[in-house]
Scaffold this motif. Structure first.
Motif, mmCIF file in Angstrom:
data_model
loop_
_atom_site.group_PDB
_atom_site.id
_atom_site.type_symbol
_atom_site.label_atom_id
_atom_site.label_comp_id
_atom_site.label_asym_id
_atom_site.label_seq_id
_atom_site.Cartn_x
_atom_site.Cartn_y
_atom_site.Cartn_z
ATOM 1 N N PHE A 1 29.756 -6.764 18.961
ATOM 2 C CA PHE A 1 28.861 -7.906 18.766
ATOM 3 C C PHE A 1 28.402 -8.416 20.124
ATOM 4 C CE2 PHE A 1 28.124 -12.478 18.692
ATOM 5 C CZ PHE A 1 27.196 -12.595 17.663
ATOM 6 N N MET A 2 27.078 -8.646 20.251
ATOM 7 C CA MET A 2 26.508 -9.225 21.457
ATOM 8 C C MET A 2 25.633 -10.406 21.045
ATOM 9 S SD MET A 2 25.468 -5.766 23.621
ATOM 10 C CE MET A 2 25.256 -6.655 25.179
ATOM 11 N N GLY A 3 26.027 -11.600 21.445
ATOM 12 C CA GLY A 3 25.306 -12.802 21.061
ATOM 13 C C GLY A 3 24.484 -13.360 22.206
ATOM 14 N N VAL B 1 17.812 -7.456 28.685
ATOM 15 C CA VAL B 1 18.623 -7.408 27.459
ATOM 16 C C VAL B 1 18.820 -5.964 27.029
ATOM 17 C CG1 VAL B 1 18.620 -7.900 24.978
ATOM 18 C CG2 VAL B 1 18.077 -9.714 26.611
ATOM 19 N N TYR B 2 17.741 -5.173 27.023
ATOM 20 C CA TYR B 2 17.861 -3.766 26.639
ATOM 21 C C TYR B 2 18.767 -3.000 27.599
ATOM 22 C CZ TYR B 2 14.030 -4.552 23.317
ATOM 23 O OH TYR B 2 13.261 -5.005 22.283
ATOM 24 N N GLN B 3 18.680 -3.308 28.885
ATOM 25 C CA GLN B 3 19.572 -2.678 29.866
ATOM 26 C C GLN B 3 21.027 -3.050 29.576
ATOM 27 O OE1 GLN B 3 18.485 -3.217 34.025
ATOM 28 N NE2 GLN B 3 16.302 -3.127 33.511
ATOM 29 N N PHE C 1 26.602 -1.727 27.699
ATOM 30 C CA PHE C 1 27.736 -2.030 26.822
ATOM 31 C C PHE C 1 27.984 -0.887 25.833
ATOM 32 C CE2 PHE C 1 27.598 -6.114 28.665
ATOM 33 C CZ PHE C 1 28.735 -6.814 28.290
ATOM 34 N N ARG C 2 26.913 -0.250 25.372
ATOM 35 C CA ARG C 2 27.069 0.892 24.465
ATOM 36 C C ARG C 2 27.830 2.027 25.160
ATOM 37 N NH1 ARG C 2 22.098 1.930 23.357
ATOM 38 N NH2 ARG C 2 21.915 1.204 21.203
ATOM 39 N N PHE D 1 31.706 0.832 25.682
ATOM 40 C CA PHE D 1 32.606 0.594 24.556
ATOM 41 C C PHE D 1 32.456 1.601 23.416
ATOM 42 C CE2 PHE D 1 32.161 -3.539 26.690
ATOM 43 C CZ PHE D 1 33.501 -3.788 26.969
ATOM 44 N N GLN D 2 31.419 2.418 23.439
ATOM 45 C CA GLN D 2 31.235 3.472 22.441
ATOM 46 C C GLN D 2 31.401 2.969 21.006
ATOM 47 O OE1 GLN D 2 30.468 6.941 23.215
ATOM 48 N NE2 GLN D 2 29.894 5.853 25.073
ATOM 49 N N PRO D 3 30.658 1.947 20.616
ATOM 50 C CA PRO D 3 30.796 1.430 19.249
ATOM 51 C C PRO D 3 30.080 2.315 18.236
ATOM 52 C CG PRO D 3 29.044 0.265 20.379
ATOM 53 C CD PRO D 3 29.659 1.197 21.396
#
Length: 219
Positions: A111-113, A164-166, A171-172, A175-177
């Motif tokens: 989750f990214m808020g 934001v896209y960067q 984070f992707r 953390f490999q969600p």
């Protein structure tokens, strides 16, 4: 079991109880304290039935206790005894983690808020992992200083969206969600939703608060 969920924010406190159709908003602010919040919440919810409470807090929570006062609010939150103040059992969790739990549908969820700052959390099965990912170093500052509300006002929407896209990409990779939920009020400004992402809803914070009492989650 009737639960009152309190979602604490720097601009508003939002509350909702089991079986109620509409949430109630209570103004907060940069000098807002728990001593101010308690009577306001009690008054606003006086016609609701509840026997336990979930609190989503915009800061660091460890073992169900607030360990530091929030950056965007007043003093007195650290170590405050909410159970004594409300007279019933209370579970406290980071607000991003509570919204992440409410968004969870399986697998590993990130989750990214994007709001006043950047709230981050991971959920995997019955483990809820709050993170202060917004404070990680990024360019000449932190992720939060580049994608928070102040950055949006200073840089403008176009540059802010690029950052934001960067941030999502970084984070992707880290953390490999299996899936990423983009929450917070500013996430709605994004023109395109990246792969494996979806927009969350502030309502999910209340879903998360209700779910906290359904299982023995680790957080």
């Amino acid at each position: 079991m009737n639960v009152l969920v309190i979602d604490i924010g720097g601009s508003n406190i939002k509350i909702l109880a089991t079986g109620q159709p509409e949430r109630i908003k209570i103004p907060s602010g940069k000098d807002f304290t728990p001593e101010e919040m308690i009577p306001l919440v009690k008054e606003a919810s006086k016609d609701w039935k509840y026997d336990r409470i979930s609190i989503g807090f915009p800061g660091v929570v460890k073992q169900g206790k607030i360990v530091a006062n929030p950056v965007n609010m007043g003093e007195g939150w650290k170590g405050y005894d909410f159970e004594a103040a409300f007279g019933c059992p209370v579970k406290i969790i980071n607000d991003a983690a509570m919204q992440a739990l409410g968004s969870y549908e399986g697998g590993k969820l990130l989750f990214m808020g994007f709001g006043t700052g950047l709230g981050t959390a991971l959920v995997f099965e019955e483990l809820i992992l709050p993170m202060e990912g917004g404070h990680l170093p990024f360019k000449q500052g932190t992720f939060e200083t580049h994608v928070g509300n102040d950055a949006l006002k200073k840089l403008g929407k176009k540059r802010w969206k690029e950052l934001v896209y960067q941030s999502i990409s970084h984070f992707r990779r880290c953390f490999q969600p299996d899936h990423i939920v983009l929450g917070g009020g500013n996430s709605k400004l994004l023109d395109e939703i990246p792969e494996d992402c979806s927009l969350g809803s502030n309502k999910n914070a209340f879903t998360g608060g209700f779910r906290l009492w359904e299982k023995s989650y680790k957080f």
